[in-house]
Structures are given as structure tokens and as C-alpha cells.
Design an enzyme around this catalytic site. Structure first.
Site, PDB file in Angstrom:
ATOM      1  N   GLU A  80      62.891 -24.258 -16.325  1.00  0.00           N
ATOM      2  CA  GLU A  80      63.002 -25.723 -16.352  1.00  0.00           C
ATOM      3  C   GLU A  80      62.375 -26.225 -17.641  1.00  0.00           C
ATOM      4  O   GLU A  80      61.675 -25.496 -18.341  1.00  0.00           O
ATOM      5  CB  GLU A  80      62.308 -26.328 -15.119  1.00  0.00           C
ATOM      6  N   GLU A 101      64.133 -14.127 -21.484  1.00  0.00           N
ATOM      7  CA  GLU A 101      63.773 -13.169 -20.424  1.00  0.00           C
ATOM      8  C   GLU A 101      62.327 -12.735 -20.566  1.00  0.00           C
ATOM      9  O   GLU A 101      61.978 -11.583 -20.356  1.00  0.00           O
ATOM     10  CB  GLU A 101      64.734 -11.970 -20.459  1.00  0.00           C
ATOM     11  N   GLY A 102      61.519 -13.656 -20.921  1.00  0.00           N
ATOM     12  CA  GLY A 102      60.088 -13.375 -21.114  1.00  0.00           C
ATOM     13  C   GLY A 102      59.797 -13.215 -22.583  1.00  0.00           C
ATOM     14  O   GLY A 102      60.274 -12.273 -23.203  1.00  0.00           O
ATOM     15  N   THR A 103      59.010 -14.142 -23.135  1.00  0.00           N
ATOM     16  CA  THR A 103      58.682 -14.036 -24.564  1.00  0.00           C
ATOM     17  C   THR A 103      57.903 -12.753 -24.816  1.00  0.00           C
ATOM     18  O   THR A 103      57.383 -12.119 -23.877  1.00  0.00           O
ATOM     19  CB  THR A 103      57.806 -15.214 -25.004  1.00  0.00           C
ATOM     20  N   ARG A 105      77.766  -1.415 -53.481  1.00  0.00           N
ATOM     21  CA  ARG A 105      77.290  -2.378 -54.475  1.00  0.00           C
ATOM     22  C   ARG A 105      76.667  -1.667 -55.673  1.00  0.00           C
ATOM     23  O   ARG A 105      75.852  -0.775 -55.504  1.00  0.00           O
ATOM     24  CB  ARG A 105      76.242  -3.282 -53.811  1.00  0.00           C
ATOM     25  N   ILE A 154      69.713 -22.527 -19.563  1.00  0.00           N
ATOM     26  CA  ILE A 154      70.352 -21.564 -18.672  1.00  0.00           C
ATOM     27  C   ILE A 154      71.567 -20.955 -19.383  1.00  0.00           C
ATOM     28  O   ILE A 154      72.573 -21.636 -19.616  1.00  0.00           O
ATOM     29  CB  ILE A 154      70.779 -22.220 -17.345  1.00  0.00           C
ATOM     30  N   ALA A 190      58.834 -25.694 -17.452  1.00  0.00           N
ATOM     31  CA  ALA A 190      58.419 -24.405 -16.872  1.00  0.00           C
ATOM     32  C   ALA A 190      59.205 -23.287 -17.516  1.00  0.00           C
ATOM     33  O   ALA A 190      60.261 -22.885 -17.033  1.00  0.00           O
ATOM     34  CB  ALA A 190      58.641 -24.412 -15.353  1.00  0.00           C
ATOM     35  N   GLN A 215      67.694  -8.782 -46.693  1.00  0.00           N
ATOM     36  CA  GLN A 215      67.029  -8.503 -47.970  1.00  0.00           C
ATOM     37  C   GLN A 215      67.833  -7.518 -48.800  1.00  0.00           C
ATOM     38  O   GLN A 215      67.994  -7.669 -50.006  1.00  0.00           O
ATOM     39  CB  GLN A 215      65.624  -7.947 -47.691  1.00  0.00           C
ATOM     40  N   SER A 268      57.624 -20.058 -19.868  1.00  0.00           N
ATOM     41  CA  SER A 268      56.814 -18.883 -19.547  1.00  0.00           C
ATOM     42  C   SER A 268      56.060 -19.123 -18.237  1.00  0.00           C
ATOM     43  O   SER A 268      55.814 -18.207 -17.466  1.00  0.00           O
ATOM     44  CB  SER A 268      55.806 -18.624 -20.668  1.00  0.00           C
TER      45      SER A 268
END
Lengths: 326, 398, 260
Positions: B126, B364-366, B268, B156, B129, B337, B131
Site C-alpha cells: 500500500e 519483492e523486498g528491498t 568496436r 501492484i 506500507a 561503461q 517494506s
């Protein structure tokens, strides 16, 4: 007899296919080396009337299998009967769909060794020896019939391997083949025939091909290529990408799933040269490519690689050639 | 505990890679630029039976082992991170049903999810809400044979394209998020549900990240998963497994970036030489490749533990997600880089890969939450006593 | 209505290939795939089943034991079962020997349609289908852009110089189709998993009642030499030039070779 060289002579719409003339020439060369004669096996609409003229390219005799406009494969039984009787050293067949089908039928009906498509054929030690480019052109193999193999050897020949002499004269003896009767191959018949609006060029007959690929961008783009082909006296071909995009007829597709061509000059514009296309044209005598991409694979095997915009260069080239011809 | 990579794994990888290279990679840039959900690729994946890998065969799935599922995600992500989210979210959204659903509920929903006919999304987060899951506010009030859901969800993934949602809401607000939350299955054509907004994002732009609103949405009690109050537990159990998909996604992104950088530097030329012949460049590529390999095998080791039902499974899946996400960010940054100025423009894929990689450190969770999970397990194993919770906070995550 | 699709396992297009010391194609250690042109035959057969025109598809291949891989891949695309004809006496088999063996296997399987692709990618063959038809005494419908089944007969649509023709022959037939059939389907995951459960039988020459001696060493031709192609002179490049100047240079080049 065992030194004769046979060749398939396809006729369509009343005229000899170019392959018939080329193979007549080739057979005559081989027959001379073997100490025998070149004998044609002619079929298709116009075969009876046109057979004698094959003598101009060196055919001593021509056996006419039939003059109907039926699928070529339906002549297989008559062909096999004639080949059985002829007792020759080799039989040259064009590496076209019809030529391959008839060659295949002979291999199966008469248990004959088959070679090709070859880039060279010669007589050596009383037998045929052929050279072919295999494995997508990465290896050249030389081959001969195995010990005890029957004759004739069937040899598939790419277009432009032999060059007919222009303006030669001569007349071959024409023999009507006996009726071979019913055969399973004869059961194939055309039940529907659809004609396109315009006649599509037969790439097998072209000595110059101007081919277009994805880089041409549209059906209209092919117009520029047609103009160049026009001044060069050639035909227009295409890569699969262009045919799939609907810019040009499928009959003009060159490559693994299209035609294999061997023109004197192949000029590819906007074609990257991926292997699927390459295998269809890599044996061309001279390869010129025009592409915006300096790293296009075609640049690896072309004789002349022009990095630039085909929409500018092709019309400029057409102009230049026109100017020189004037 | 060991794992074996079998011929079946190789065949699966070859199948997905062929599909990804021929059909998905060519669309990746355009999906990113238009930010449109690739429905055609979703259809393709469904047709190839690639959306049913976590469902049992009896429901039309293919029940692949978790390593195989990781390989699937890896190979898709190597071509396009957005497309890889399609099977990832299908699993994420379905896991609450697979973990806590009754046989009847599983039979009701699984077949259409396994076939890809329906998409499912996981609606937990939410606005206030993220973590702090336990701070959820959305409510579910019992009314006869139904629950009435009110509230909103944010961020979501696929919320606006899903046919089904697994939603978490408070049935007992007084008990707080940890004990008062319940899980529900909501069909998105239910009146009162809306997906009013989709976020404008840094990366995975073709994947719609939606705000969802529930306005007196009636859901039959038969759609509740597990008992009242089990929602938090179900959500955590789901994430313990689903975060492994993100690890696999990160590995795939890193691999794609490494491959792109290698191909570019091999062509390159600068200063009269191929860029790839400079030792400094080779060292960077070596680091990128070996780190990606490490992340990959940590992911497989974790996958093996998931399948074995190991009790320390969360430690492993968190470790895999933590390591892989950070490596993806590092590798994609290095890839940009290595391409120099060309790495910064959208004509080359690496800038997109770098933007895509960032999310693997967030959702999905920091990474910070992952570290908390890992640390908790470490301390527990080492027998370190748990610190008593802060006074006054019922929702402290400990 | 039963279809048998004959397929061949070949080295992947563009892989480095070579001949072994005894002048045979070295197939070991090179990634092998279904001959790409055979995939169109597989696709055509599966479409006929999808539409209900055919009931079953069996795959047939002749090759070393690892050719079973190609058959499994085909089964993963669809189809019911497969047969591999493998025998040490078939090493180095040429098109004639291949046709002889395939014909015997097809006679045993007795399909309504024996379907093949246009040519083999690696050896540029194309004589096998016609030779098989000859051996079996059946009609040949070749180079079809499409194959359909009508009451008691098969038809192909074949491109002609001026359009196309529909050519028909009574069943049973031997037929070949081209890439114009359309894009071959990918094997789905369930297809791959299901393929493992489908029957794949292995037949030897003895199972076909063929005496190895009758194969005459499995080839009627003999490679006597193999060498890399002649080194072409390096490609001449024209770049960074205005169109008009480039055109002049190209025209000069063509003129020097008497092409204009």
C-alpha cells in the site's frame, strides 16, 4: 556406346530451355573426351520440333520422350527405358526441380550413382570425375563412381557451367522413343492451373542477376533494380526477406529454399548475405554487392563490395552504363 | 545438499533461448519505449506452456522443479526484463493459492492460470506500507457470506491487466497487521474494483505497475485463503519463494548485459585496435561474467533448497536475491561503461538493461529487507538471543 | 490417414564442418539439428492433423544413433511416434543407399503420404525423395508450397514460371514441400516433456530384411579428394565516395571484366 554422354533436354512453351542448350554443349565436350557421342533425351511442349536443332550445340542424336505439357516427372518411365537401352557413360541433368526429380527417378529405378550439383565434370581413367562445392561451399570434393557401380553416372549440373556457342549450326538425328506404358510416376496430373498477370523471368536462364534484399525496402524500390537489370540485360532476383515481404514474386527468390543460380554477374543490393541466401548464389562468376552496412557478411565473399546507399548508387550506375553503351 | 544440472535443464534453456532470441529480443526496445504490456508475447508464452511451470500437471501445469523455473526466467530476462515478469508475476500471484488454498480453491483457479488464459497479480503493498507490510490499512469486513473490501493498493505489478488478484486486507484491525490480516482471491471484474492509475517508471516500462482501489468490493467467504488472521504468514511464505524469481531475473539481466558488452567490444575499434583487446576491458568483462555466474549458482542452490523443503530456505532465497540484484546493477552499469557514449543511447540495449536492473534491488523486498532476513537467520543459527521488541510498537519487524 | 515424415539430422548451418580422414562427413562434436527444410514437412504434416485431414504422424530417420535427438525434437513439435533406422553398415551412405533403406522402412510403415523437405542442408541432396518414390513404385508430388488431401488423393500447389499449378496423384504418394508451407511451430514445453513418453523404435537393416551386401558399401559414389576452396582474391571495397564516382568505378570494374 559406353562412351556416349546423355543429357536431359527440357522444352517448354515450344522452345528449348537454356539448360538444354548448356547440357548439349557439356555432353558434347565430355563425349568427345570419352570417344562417344552426345545424345539428348527431350521432353515437353515443342520437343519433337526443336530436337534436331540441338545438333548445333553438339548433340549427335536426340530421343524424343514426349511432347506434352505434363509435369516433367511423368516422363520418368520413358526416360528410364531410354537410358537402359542407351548404355552410356554419363547423363547430365539440370540442377532444377524438374531435373532433380528425373535424376532421382533414374537413381531409384536403375540404381545409378549420382553427383552434384557439380561445378566441373570431366572424363578421367575411362570414368567420370566430378567436382562439387559441399558444406555450403566450405569444401570442394572430387568424386567418382564406386567400383562396380552401374553406368551411366547421373550428374546434376548448375546453370552456366557450360556455355553454348552462339550462332553455331548442326542438326541431330531425331528418334521417337517407344511408348513406355503406364507407370506410377505417370499418375501425377495438373488439376488446376493459375496464371499470374506477368510472366516471371526464369532465373536459371539469366547470365546477369540483380538481386534485392531487405534494404530495398519496398516493391517500388525494386523498380530501380529492374532498370539496372534492364541495361545489363539481366533478370531481377531477391533474397527471402524481400519475397516474404511481398515485394517480389517467390519464383525470384534465391537461396537455400529458393533457386540456386550461377550467373556470370550477380549484383546484390541491400542484401546482407546471410548463409541462407549465400548458398543460392555463391558460385556466381562475379559478385558485386552494394550495402549501407560496412560489416554486412556479403562483404566477405563479394568480389567487389560497395558501401553506400543503393538508392543513389544503383540509379547512378544505370545511368553510367547507359551512357557507355550509347 | 547438492543440485544437478541435467540435460532436461539444458533442453529447457535451449528452447527458451531460441524463443527469446527470435521473438522477444526484437521487441524489447519497442516495449520499453511504448511502455505497453506485450499481450502478444504473453500469448506466445501461454501457447508454449511457459506460464504453468509452477502448477501441478493435474491442473494443466508442467510442475517444473525450481531450478527449471529459474532457468526459464533467466533466459527470458536475458532478452527482456519486462517479458520475464509475465511468468514471474503469474507465480507470485498464484503462490498464496498454492500455499494456503484448499483443494477446491486450487482446482477452481489453477487451470486458467496454468494455461495463461488468466493473469493473476499479488496485491499486498500500500502507499504507506511498503517494506513495513504490517502497516497495511485495507479492510475486509465480514458481512453474511461475504467480505466487503475497502481500501487501495499501490505498486501492484500487472494489477491493471490481471483477471485475478490475491489481496491482503485486515479482517481484525485491532490485532494489527501481523495477526489481523487475511488473504483473499478477488476477480477483477467484481464491481467496486478499479485500477485507476499506472505508474511512469524508470525501467521494466512495459510492465504495468498499478494503483488499485477497492470500493465496497464484495468477495465470497469461499474466496478467503486460509483462516482469518493468517494473511501475514501467507504473504511472507509467498515472498520467501517468489523472491527467487527476482534473483533469476537479475541473473538474466546481468547475462544479457555481459553478452551485449562482449559482442560490442569485439567489433568496436579505437586507436587502431579492437576495444576487447585492451586488458582493462577484458578485466571488466571477466568480473561481469564471473559475478553473474556466482549469482546464477547461488540462485540454483537456493532453488534446490526450496524444492527440498529446507527449513532455512528463506536465508537462501534472500541471499540469492540480495547478491543477484546487486550484481545485476553493477554488471549493467559496467556494460554501459564499456559501450561508452553508445551505451547511453537507446539504439543499444544496455541503457535499458541498466534501468531494468534497478528494480531487482527494490521489489519483492528491498535489499535492506533481504539483509534483515539474512541477519536474523545468521544470529539464530549462532544462538544469539533475540533483542526484545521496542516498547510501544506492535508492528516491529524482528 | 497416416503420414510419415522423413527427417534428417544435420550439423547446424554455419558450423565448422569438415571431412574425416576417410573422406566422410565428420558429424561428431558438432551441434546437430533437424534439417531446417524438413521442419516445413513436419509443419505441413502437423497442420493436416490439426485440421482433421490426417490422423497420425510418424517420423522416420536414417542415421547414427544420435539421430534419435532429431526425432525427439520432431516429436516435441507434435506427432505420435518415431522410427530410427540405424546400422553400422550405413555409415557414409549416399543418396541411393539412403533411398533404398528409407523405401524399405516406408513400405513397412505403409503411410498414405510419405512427406519430406526439399533438400538436405549439409550435402545439398534432393534426390532422395524421387529415388524413394521410384523404389516404392509410387507417384511423386514434389516442391509443393502446400499439400492437401482430397478423397483418395493428395494435391500439391507448385509454383510455375507463370503462377502456380495444383498437381494431384492418387494415394499413396511420396511428396516434398518447400518453405512456403509457412513458419514451423516451436516445440512447446509440454511438447518436449510429452516427447519423452512417445515411442521411438530403432530398426536395423536386419529388421528391414535388407542384406548389407546388397548395399554395395552403402554408396555408389566415392569421394576421392577434399580440399578447401581456392583462395579468392580479397574483396575490393569502394567506400566513402559520392554516388556518381562510385558508379563510375563500378562500371570500370565491370568493363575490365567484359561484363558491359
Amino acid at each position: 556406346m559406353a562412351n556416349d554422354v546423355l543429357f536431359l533436354a527440357e522444352f517448354a512453351g515450344g522452345r528449348a530451355a537454356r539448360s538444354a542448350l548448356e547440357l548439349a554443349t557439356g555432353s558434347a565436350e565430355l563425349a568427345a573426351a570419352a570417344g562417344g557421342q552426345a545424345v539428348g533425351l527431350a521432353y515437353g511442349a515443342g520437343a519433337a520440333a526443336g530436337a534436331a536443332a540441338l545438333g548445333a550445340q553438339g548433340a549427335a542424336r536426340v530421343i524424343v520422350l514426349g511432347g506434352d505439357d505434363r509435369p516433367a516427372i511423368t516422363y520418368a518411365a520413358a526416360l528410364a527405358a531410354a537410358v537402359r537401352e542407351a548404355d552410356a557413360l554419363a547423363l547430365l541433368a539440370p540442377a532444377t526441380p524438374n531435373g532433380r526429380d528425373l535424376a532421382a527417378a533414374l537413381v531409384g529405378l536403375l540404381d545409378l550413382p549420382a553427383f552434384g550439383p557439380v561445378r566441373a565434370a570431366r572424363v578421367a581413367d575411362g570414368t567420370v570425375e566430378t567436382e562439387q562445392a559441399t558444406l555450403q561451399g566450405s569444401v570442394i570434393t572430387t568424386a567418382r563412381p564406386a567400383e562396380g557401380a552401374d553406368t551411366p553416372s547421373i550428374i546434376l549440373v548448375l546453370p552456366n557451367t557450360f556455355t553454348p556457342t552462339e550462332g553455331a549450326a548442326g542438326s541431330a538425328e531425331v528418334i521417337q522413343a517407344a511408348d513406355a506404358g503406364d507407370s506410377p510416376f505417370g499418375h501425377a496430373k495438373v488439376v488446376e492451373s493459375h496464371q499470374a498477370d506477368a510472366r516471371v523471368a526464369n532465373l536459371d536462364e539469366a547470365t546477369v542477376i540483380v538481386a534485392g534484399g531487405r534494404g530495398v525496402g519496398s516493391e517500388a524500390g525494386f523498380g530501380i533494380l529492374r532498370e539496372l537489370a534492364g541495361v545489363l540485360g539481366g533478370a531481377v532476383g531477391a533474397s527471402r526477406a524481400a519475397a516474404d515481404a511481398g515485394w517480389i514474386a517467390y519464383q525470384l527468390q534465391i537461396g537455400q529454399t529458393g533457386k540456386v543460380v550461377k550467373p556470370q554477374l550477380y549484383l546484390g543490393a541491400g542484401i546482407s548475405g546471410a548463409i541462407q541466401h549465400r548458398v543460392g548464389m555463391q558460385t556466381a562468376e562475379h559478385v558485386v554487392a552494394i550495402n549501407r552496412d560496412p560489416d554486412a557478411p556479403i562483404g566477405e565473399f563479394a568480389d567487389l563490395f560497395v558501401v553506400g546507399d543503393l538508392f543513389q548508387i544503383v540509379p547512378a550506375l544505370t545511368e553510367e552504363i547507359r551512357r557507355r553503351k550509347a | 545438499m547438492t543440485y544437478l544440472l541435467t540435460r532436461d535443464h539444458d533442453e529447457l534453456r535451449a528452447l527458451v533461448r531460441e524463443l527469446a532470441e527470435e521473438k522477444i529480443a526484437p521487441r524489447a526496445a519497442q516495449i520499453d519505449q511504448s511502455a505497453e504490456f506485450p499481450w502478444d508475447l504473453k500469448e506466445l508464452l501461454a501457447q508454449q506452456d511457459l506460464l504453468g511451470t509452477c502448477f501441478p500437471e493435474q491442473h494443466g501445469g508442467t510442475a517444473l522443479d525450481t531450478i527449471s523455473q529459474s532457468i526459464l526466467v533467466e533466459e527470458l530476462a536475458r532478452a527482456d526484463a519486462t517479458t520475464s515478469l509475465i511468468p514471474i508475476v503469474q507465480k507470485l500471484g498464484a503462490l498464496p493459492i498454492l500455499i494456503a488454498g484448499t483443494d477446491e480453491q486450487k482446482a477452481r483457479y489453477s487451470p486458467r492460470l496454468a494455461s495463461g488464459e488468466w493473469l493473476v497479480a499479488f496485491a499486498l503493498t500500500e502507499a504507506a506500507a511498503g517494506s513495513d507490510v504490517a502497516s497495511n490499512r485495507m479492510s475486509a469486513v465480514r458481512d453474511g457470506d461475504d467480505y466487503v473490501l475497502n481500501g487501495s493498493k499501490r505498486f501492484i505489478t500487472h494489477g491493471s491487466v490481471a483477471n485475478l488478484l490475491t489481496v491482503f486486507a485486515l479482517t481484525d484491525p485491532a490485532a494489527g497487521g501481523r495477526k489481523g490480516m487475511s488473504a483473499f482471491v478477488v476477480e477483477t471484474d467484481t464491481p467496486g474494483f478499479a485500477a485507476p492509475r499506472v505508474e511512469h517508471k524508470m525501467g521494466i516500462r512495459g510492465s504495468p505497475t498499478a494503483e488499485l482501489t477497492f470500493d465496497d468490493v464484495r468477495v465470497p467467504a469461499a474466496n478467503r485463503l486460509g483462516d482469518e488472521g493468517e494473511g501475514f504468514k501467507i504473504a511472507m511464505a509467498t515472498l520467501d519463494r517468489s523472491r527467487l524469481s527476482i534473483a533469476a531475473q537479475a541473473v538474466g539481466i546481468a547475462q544479457g548485459a555481459t553478452d551485449a558488452a562482449l559482442a560490442y567490444t569485439a567489433e568496436r575499434r579505437q586507436f587502431g585496435e579492437r576495444v576487447v583487446d585492451f586488458q582493462g576491458v577484458q578485466w571488466m568483462l571477466a568480473d561481469m561474467a564471473s559475478q553473474t555466474e556466482a549469482a546464477r549458482h547461488l540462485t540454483y542452490a537456493a532453488a534446490a533448497r526450496v524444492d527440498a523443503g529446507a527449513s532455512d530456505m528463506p536465508y537462501w532465497t534472500s541471499s540469492a536475491k540480495l547478491v543477484a540484484g546487486d550484481i545485476a546493477m553493477r554488471v549493467t552499469t559496467d556494460a554501459v561503461q564499456l559501450l561508452g557514449g553508445y551505451g547511453y543511447i537507446s539504439e543499444y540495449p544496455v541503457e535499458r538493461m541498466m534501468r531494468d536492473a534497478k528494480i531487482t534491488q527494490l521489489y519483492e523486498g528491498t535489499q535492506q529487507i533481504q539483509r534483515m532476513i539474512i541477519a536474523r537467520q545468521l544470529l539464530e543459527r549462532a544462538g544469539v538471543q533475540k533483542r526484545p521488541p521496542h516498547a510501544g510498537s506492535t508492528n516491529a519487524r524482528q | 490417414m497416416k503420414i510419415v515424415v522423413c527427417i534428417k539430422q544435420v550439423p547446424v548451418t554455419g558450423a565448422e564442418k569438415r571431412y574425416t580422414d576417410d573422406l566422410r562427413l565428420d558429424r561428431a562434436g558438432v551441434e546437430a539439428i533437424i534439417n531446417p527444410l524438413d521442419e516445413y514437412a513436419i509443419e505441413q504434416a502437423l497442420r493436416l492433423v490439426d485440421s482433421g485431414a490426417a490422423d497420425s504422424v510418424t517420423y522416420l530417420s536414417m542415421g547414427p544413433e544420435q539421430a534419435a535427438e532429431a526425432l525427439r525434437r520432431a516429436l516435441a513439435m507434435g506427432g505420435d511416434d518415431a522410427v530410427l533406422v540405424t546400422d553400422p553398415a550405413l555409415a557414409g551412405a549416399d543418396e541411393w543407399a539412403t533411398a533404398l533403406v528409407l523405401a524399405a522402412a516406408l513400405d513397412k510403415l505403409a503411410p498414405d503420404v510419405a512427406l519430406m523437405g526439399m533438400a538436405s542442408d549439409d550435402a545439398r541432396g534432393s534426390l532422395v525423395p524421387g529415388a524413394v518414390a521410384a523404389k516404392r513404385g509410387l507417384p511423386l508430388l514434389s516442391y509443393g508450397a502446400e499439400l492437401t488431401l482430397v478423397e483418395g488423393a493428395a494435391r500439391i500447389r507448385r509454383l510455375s514460371a507463370t503462377g502456380f499449378d495444383w498437381i494431384e496423384a492418387p494415394l499413396p504418394v511420396v511428396a516434398t514441400v518447400t518453405d512456403q508451407v509457412g513458419e514451423p511451430r516451436y516445440a512447446s514445453l509440454k511438447g518436449i516433456m510429452g516427447a519423452k513418453r512417445k515411442t521411438l523404435e530403432s530398426w536395423s537393416l536386419a529388421d528391414l530384411g535388407i542384406d548389407p551386401a546388397s548395399l554395395r558399401g552403402a554408396a555408389l559414389t566415392r569421394v576421392t579428394d577434399s580440399r578447401p576452396p581456392e583462395q579468392k582474391p580479397p574483396t575490393e571495397r569502394i567506400e566513402n565516395m559520392a554516388a556518381a564516382e562510385a558508379a563510375t568505378r563500378i562500371a570500370d570494374w565491370l568493363a575490365a571484366r567484359k561484363l558491359i
